[in-house]
Every structure is written in C-alpha cells, then in structure tokens.
Design a protein around this motif. Sequence first.
Motif, mmCIF file in Angstrom:
data_model
loop_
_atom_site.group_PDB
_atom_site.id
_atom_site.type_symbol
_atom_site.label_atom_id
_atom_site.label_comp_id
_atom_site.label_asym_id
_atom_site.label_seq_id
_atom_site.Cartn_x
_atom_site.Cartn_y
_atom_site.Cartn_z
ATOM 1 N N THR A 35 0.813 -1.230 0.000
ATOM 2 C CA THR A 35 0.000 0.000 0.000
ATOM 3 C C THR A 35 0.838 1.269 0.000
ATOM 4 N N HIS A 37 2.984 2.105 -1.910
ATOM 5 C CA HIS A 37 3.248 2.554 -3.278
ATOM 6 C C HIS A 37 1.996 3.054 -3.997
ATOM 7 N N LEU A 38 0.859 3.065 -3.327
ATOM 8 C CA LEU A 38 -0.364 3.538 -3.982
ATOM 9 C C LEU A 38 -0.231 5.007 -4.391
ATOM 10 N N GLY A 39 0.432 5.789 -3.569
ATOM 11 C CA GLY A 39 0.631 7.207 -3.899
ATOM 12 C C GLY A 39 1.414 7.362 -5.192
ATOM 13 N N LYS A 40 2.405 6.511 -5.381
ATOM 14 C CA LYS A 40 3.210 6.556 -6.608
ATOM 15 C C LYS A 40 2.341 6.215 -7.829
ATOM 16 N N ARG A 42 -0.879 6.619 -8.096
ATOM 17 C CA ARG A 42 -1.801 7.742 -8.350
ATOM 18 C C ARG A 42 -1.092 8.866 -9.080
ATOM 19 N N ARG A 43 0.122 9.189 -8.628
ATOM 20 C CA ARG A 43 0.833 10.314 -9.257
ATOM 21 C C ARG A 43 1.253 9.987 -10.684
ATOM 22 N N HIS A 61 -11.083 11.283 -11.085
ATOM 23 C CA HIS A 61 -11.812 10.015 -11.176
ATOM 24 C C HIS A 61 -10.901 8.871 -11.633
ATOM 25 N N THR A 63 -7.659 8.709 -11.442
ATOM 26 C CA THR A 63 -6.643 8.468 -10.417
ATOM 27 C C THR A 63 -7.211 7.611 -9.283
ATOM 28 N N MET A 64 -8.416 7.947 -8.860
ATOM 29 C CA MET A 64 -9.024 7.195 -7.769
ATOM 30 C C MET A 64 -9.348 5.762 -8.190
ATOM 31 N N ASP A 67 -6.252 3.737 -8.051
ATOM 32 C CA ASP A 67 -5.920 3.478 -6.645
ATOM 33 C C ASP A 67 -6.752 2.298 -6.120
ATOM 34 N N GLU A 68 -8.052 2.335 -6.406
ATOM 35 C CA GLU A 68 -8.942 1.269 -5.930
ATOM 36 C C GLU A 68 -8.571 -0.079 -6.559
ATOM 37 N N ALA A 71 -5.346 -1.250 -4.930
ATOM 38 C CA ALA A 71 -5.588 -1.656 -3.539
ATOM 39 C C ALA A 71 -6.281 -3.020 -3.499
ATOM 40 N N GLY A 130 -14.632 -0.656 -3.248
ATOM 41 C CA GLY A 130 -13.659 -0.352 -4.308
ATOM 42 C C GLY A 130 -14.193 -0.582 -5.715
ATOM 43 N N ILE A 133 -16.776 1.944 -6.680
ATOM 44 C CA ILE A 133 -16.162 3.233 -7.020
ATOM 45 C C ILE A 133 -15.596 3.196 -8.436
#
Lengths: 170, 135
Positions: A35, A37-40, A42-43, A61, A63-64, A67-68, A71, A130, A133
């Motif tokens: 988890t 690395h989820l930020g990476k 997304r970016r 949208h 990006t999220m 992420d989902e 995850a 998830g 979404i």
Amino acid sequence: MQTPTKTLLDLRPGSGTHPSPMSESAHSLRIPGVTQHLGKARRFVEKYAREANLDEETIAHVTMAVDEACANVIKHAYNEDGRDIAIRVAIDPERFTVCIEDQGRPFQPELWSEPDIFQIAESRRRGGLGVQIMRSLMDEVKYETRGDTNQVRLTKFRSGAPDRNSEKTA
Amino acid sequence: MERHAKSYETSDDMSNFSVGFRTEAHIRILDLNGELDAHTASELEAALQKCRQDEMYRIVANGRHLKYISSAGLGVFMAYIEEMREAGGDIKIAGLQASIFNIFDLLGFPLLFDIVEDEREAIRKFDANPDENAT
C-alpha cells in the motif's frame, strides 16, 4: 483507412514510453504490491491524465479508480504478499485507458453485487466499496484473465474526441 | 530485512496523512490532513480508537485539509459510525472540499453520515441535541 488498434496485452511489460503516430502513446510503471506505493501509482496516472488534457474532475476520477484497482490487487489478488503490479496508461484520441495487471487470484466480476452502505455500517465492516467506485467513476471497467495474468482495464472516453477517420493531427 | 528498497522511492511517492486532535467542551475534533488511502487509513482508525478509549463519542471529522480519500478511508468511517451512535454520539463530517464531497455523494454517504458545511455547524448540531442518539 483505420489505424490498427493496439492490444494492450501485447504491450511489453517494463517501464518506458512508446510514442506512436496519431497522438497515441503508452506509459508503463511497475510497483511492488504494497500500500505504501499507492501514492506513486496515483501520481503516475495523474501525470499522464493531465498531459492528455483531461479535465480536473476526470483526472481525479481516473486516479481514484486506479488506486482502488491496485488496492484490490494488493489485498485480494495477492493477499498482501507484496508481488508486483504492472500499470499501463494508453492514450489515443478517443480514450484514456489504464490497465492494471497482476498474477494473483482472479477477481470474479460475476460474483460481485452492488454493496449496501447501511449494511456495511451495521455489520461494522470497512470494505467492499472499491469495485463500486471504479464502476461509478469510469466509463468502462473490463476484467480479463489470460494464463496467470489478470487484467482490469479502466477506460474514459474522451468527449470531443475527433472522429476515428478524421485526418486531424495534434 | 530489506523492504522494497528501490531507488525511485522518494517521499513524494508516499501518501502523507496525519490526524490532529482537539477537544471542544465534550466534542472531539479530528483534523484530517493529506491523503487518506489504503496505506494511511490505519492512522484514522487509530484516531477513532483513541476517541473510544477516551470515551469521546461525539466526533467532528474536519476535512478542510483532506486532499484525497479512497474507499479504505471511507471504510474506516463506516466501521465506527454505528458504535459511536450506540454510545450516544456521532461522527459528523465537516468542511469537505467539493471534489472530496463528490466522492462521498457518489456512494450515497450523505444518507448515512451527517455531512455539514464546516466545523462550527457540526458543533452547533451536537450542542442543539446534547442527548441525541443521532439519526
């Protein structure tokens, strides 16, 4: 004459950029399935969504949704064993597509049903939103398993995209 | 043991999230800062557990500085809302930026949670119903 459609599964894994004619491009990223690395992830997706001139809401949208998807792979496909996740962004004049690939337990979309947030709260669970979404935020969500590789393909169709047969270039 | 130490790991890649605690009269205010995802959701969970330990069941989650929330973050709110209400309190969510509110809205969260404009309104609503067993 139509440009042949790229099959995303045919794109080679690994990092890099593959520019091609007709303003098409593809970008790859591989992250460890943890988890942090989820930020990476997304970016990475946000950067190319912005470069593709998607509007801010659409960027958020996509990006999220990514992420989902990641995850879910970390938690359900890999059961948190940390194996790699491959993310590929493919951009063409008509769509912005992100493919997320794993080699874990396949998701079975036919067994999924829309979650009830009241039921989740009542039973004091904390998960299960998830997929909902991803489906709500994207125009198309498709799952495919080939061999040991599972892929979820998230697509946004680009409004105002030029006609497929148009001679327009960027 | 080395944990995925790769050169591309910079602090920019990580999700930054923190929870600040304030108490106003009998109300616990949680200031949410940054990105709430599957990696950082445990911070929110720890904050809510602290509220429970302190027997503070009237909670305002101030989302003014919340930049991002994924289902993992939303899930933490869902896991605690019933418990807080059964104890006579509530979790009121305040000050969300429009883009974040849209995500709550999309999933029908305004039906389950009391989502208000700002912290003051949340506190007013608690004060107006001191014995409220929320919704």
